[in-house]
Design a protein around this motif. Structure first.
Motif, PDB file in Angstrom:
ATOM      1  N   VAL A  86     -35.311 -26.967 -17.324  1.00 42.01           N
ATOM      2  CA  VAL A  86     -36.498 -26.593 -16.447  1.00 42.01           C
ATOM      3  C   VAL A  86     -36.168 -25.039 -15.952  1.00 42.01           C
ATOM      4  O   VAL A  86     -35.513 -24.956 -15.178  1.00 42.01           O
ATOM      5  N   CYS A  87     -36.980 -24.264 -16.461  1.00 43.91           N
ATOM      6  CA  CYS A  87     -36.896 -22.769 -16.123  1.00 43.91           C
ATOM      7  C   CYS A  87     -37.982 -22.397 -15.105  1.00 43.91           C
ATOM      8  O   CYS A  87     -39.122 -22.394 -15.320  1.00 43.91           O
ATOM      9  N   ILE A  88     -37.378 -22.018 -14.024  1.00 45.82           N
ATOM     10  CA  ILE A  88     -38.356 -21.694 -13.080  1.00 45.82           C
ATOM     11  C   ILE A  88     -38.458 -20.367 -13.088  1.00 45.82           C
ATOM     12  O   ILE A  88     -37.742 -19.577 -12.503  1.00 45.82           O
ATOM     13  N   ASN A  89     -39.692 -19.878 -13.546  1.00 45.09           N
ATOM     14  CA  ASN A  89     -39.882 -18.353 -14.092  1.00 45.09           C
ATOM     15  C   ASN A  89     -40.584 -17.527 -12.877  1.00 45.09           C
ATOM     16  O   ASN A  89     -41.232 -18.202 -11.920  1.00 45.09           O
ATOM     17  N   LYS A  90     -40.522 -16.278 -12.877  1.00 49.38           N
ATOM     18  CA  LYS A  90     -40.987 -15.435 -12.032  1.00 49.38           C
ATOM     19  C   LYS A  90     -40.459 -15.742 -10.495  1.00 49.38           C
ATOM     20  O   LYS A  90     -41.291 -15.502  -9.643  1.00 49.38           O
ATOM     21  N   ILE A  91     -39.158 -15.851 -10.598  1.00 49.84           N
ATOM     22  CA  ILE A  91     -38.475 -16.291  -9.282  1.00 49.84           C
ATOM     23  C   ILE A  91     -38.188 -14.894  -8.441  1.00 49.84           C
ATOM     24  O   ILE A  91     -38.572 -15.012  -7.354  1.00 49.84           O
ATOM     25  N   ASP A  92     -38.377 -13.722  -9.121  1.00 50.61           N
ATOM     26  CA  ASP A  92     -38.511 -12.426  -8.359  1.00 50.61           C
ATOM     27  C   ASP A  92     -39.804 -12.278  -7.723  1.00 50.61           C
ATOM     28  O   ASP A  92     -39.846 -11.556  -6.739  1.00 50.61           O
ATOM     29  N   LEU A  93     -40.951 -12.744  -8.189  1.00 48.85           N
ATOM     30  CA  LEU A  93     -42.351 -12.860  -7.452  1.00 48.85           C
ATOM     31  C   LEU A  93     -42.317 -13.443  -6.252  1.00 48.85           C
ATOM     32  O   LEU A  93     -43.317 -13.275  -5.400  1.00 48.85           O
ATOM     33  N   VAL A  94     -41.254 -14.414  -6.130  1.00 44.91           N
ATOM     34  CA  VAL A  94     -41.187 -15.244  -4.558  1.00 44.91           C
ATOM     35  C   VAL A  94     -40.151 -14.795  -3.884  1.00 44.91           C
ATOM     36  O   VAL A  94     -39.312 -15.304  -2.889  1.00 44.91           O
ATOM     37  N   ASP A  95     -39.641 -13.512  -4.157  1.00 45.72           N
ATOM     38  CA  ASP A  95     -38.583 -12.695  -3.351  1.00 45.72           C
ATOM     39  C   ASP A  95     -37.056 -13.495  -3.523  1.00 45.72           C
ATOM     40  O   ASP A  95     -36.456 -13.540  -2.544  1.00 45.72           O
ATOM     41  N   TYR A  96     -36.969 -14.083  -4.717  1.00 47.20           N
ATOM     42  CA  TYR A  96     -35.753 -14.945  -4.949  1.00 47.20           C
ATOM     43  C   TYR A  96     -35.439 -15.911  -4.122  1.00 47.20           C
ATOM     44  O   TYR A  96     -34.268 -16.365  -3.607  1.00 47.20           O
ATOM     45  N   SER A  97     -36.722 -16.568  -3.636  1.00 47.67           N
ATOM     46  CA  SER A  97     -36.267 -17.630  -2.568  1.00 47.67           C
ATOM     47  C   SER A  97     -35.775 -18.685  -2.795  1.00 47.67           C
ATOM     48  O   SER A  97     -36.229 -19.563  -3.994  1.00 47.67           O
ATOM     49  N   GLU A  98     -34.645 -19.240  -2.377  1.00 51.66           N
ATOM     50  CA  GLU A  98     -34.044 -20.374  -2.655  1.00 51.66           C
ATOM     51  C   GLU A  98     -34.602 -21.464  -2.198  1.00 51.66           C
ATOM     52  O   GLU A  98     -34.844 -22.578  -2.839  1.00 51.66           O
ATOM     53  N   LYS A  99     -35.424 -21.217  -1.106  1.00 50.38           N
ATOM     54  CA  LYS A  99     -36.404 -22.419  -0.728  1.00 50.38           C
ATOM     55  C   LYS A  99     -37.470 -22.709  -1.611  1.00 50.38           C
ATOM     56  O   LYS A  99     -37.734 -23.977  -1.927  1.00 50.38           O
ATOM     57  N   VAL A 100     -38.183 -22.053  -2.198  1.00 47.12           N
ATOM     58  CA  VAL A 100     -39.041 -22.193  -3.459  1.00 47.12           C
ATOM     59  C   VAL A 100     -38.203 -22.791  -4.385  1.00 47.12           C
ATOM     60  O   VAL A 100     -38.870 -23.950  -5.045  1.00 47.12           O
ATOM     61  N   PHE A 101     -37.338 -22.467  -5.008  1.00 45.14           N
ATOM     62  CA  PHE A 101     -36.489 -22.882  -5.948  1.00 45.14           C
ATOM     63  C   PHE A 101     -36.225 -24.303  -5.774  1.00 45.14           C
ATOM     64  O   PHE A 101     -36.511 -25.239  -6.500  1.00 45.14           O
ATOM     65  N   ASN A 102     -35.483 -24.761  -4.471  1.00 49.19           N
ATOM     66  CA  ASN A 102     -35.096 -26.040  -4.297  1.00 49.19           C
ATOM     67  C   ASN A 102     -36.387 -27.111  -4.104  1.00 49.19           C
ATOM     68  O   ASN A 102     -36.330 -28.056  -4.284  1.00 49.19           O
ATOM     69  N   ALA A 103     -37.391 -26.358  -3.542  1.00 50.80           N
ATOM     70  CA  ALA A 103     -38.649 -27.237  -3.443  1.00 50.80           C
ATOM     71  C   ALA A 103     -39.170 -27.698  -4.682  1.00 50.80           C
ATOM     72  O   ALA A 103     -39.636 -28.860  -5.111  1.00 50.80           O
ATOM     73  N   ILE A 104     -39.201 -26.704  -5.628  1.00 54.17           N
ATOM     74  CA  ILE A 104     -39.673 -27.174  -7.124  1.00 54.17           C
ATOM     75  C   ILE A 104     -38.535 -28.053  -7.844  1.00 54.17           C
ATOM     76  O   ILE A 104     -39.106 -29.000  -8.278  1.00 54.17           O
ATOM     77  N   ILE A 105     -37.405 -27.940  -7.320  1.00 53.57           N
ATOM     78  CA  ILE A 105     -36.430 -28.978  -8.170  1.00 53.57           C
ATOM     79  C   ILE A 105     -36.838 -30.303  -7.577  1.00 53.57           C
ATOM     80  O   ILE A 105     -36.679 -31.233  -8.432  1.00 53.57           O
TER      81      ILE A 105
END
Length: 79
Positions: free
Chosen positions: A35-54
């Motif tokens: 699972v590639c979580i793309n455009k992570i730069d457009l959410v300011d490299y938010s670990e919170k966003v990344f972890n929520a998607i996971i």
């Protein structure tokens, strides 16, 4: 070994299309997903966003017949 790459836009999270592609992969017997979580730069490299998607995808993936799911953050703009 078969593998499917599922692309998720970090700004939108899991969408109907994400689910559809994941289900189709599972139906074809593909048991390894990246699972590639793309455009992570457009959410300011938010670990919170990344972890929520996971977390959300892990819950969804319980319905699938897959062995492995790996998660990779991907920057659309800066690589």
């Amino acid at each position: 070994m078969n593998l499917a790459i599922i692309l998720i836009d970090a700004r939108k999270g899991i969408t109907e299309q994400t689910c559809r592609h994941s289900i189709i992969s599972s139906m074809f017997g593909i048991q390894h997903l990246v699972v590639c979580i793309n455009k992570i730069d457009l959410v300011d490299y938010s670990e919170k966003v990344f972890n929520a998607i996971i977390t959300n995808y892990q819950e969804f993936a319980k319905k699938l017949n897959v062995k492995d799911v790996f998660y990779i953050p991907v920057s659309a703009k800066l690589g």
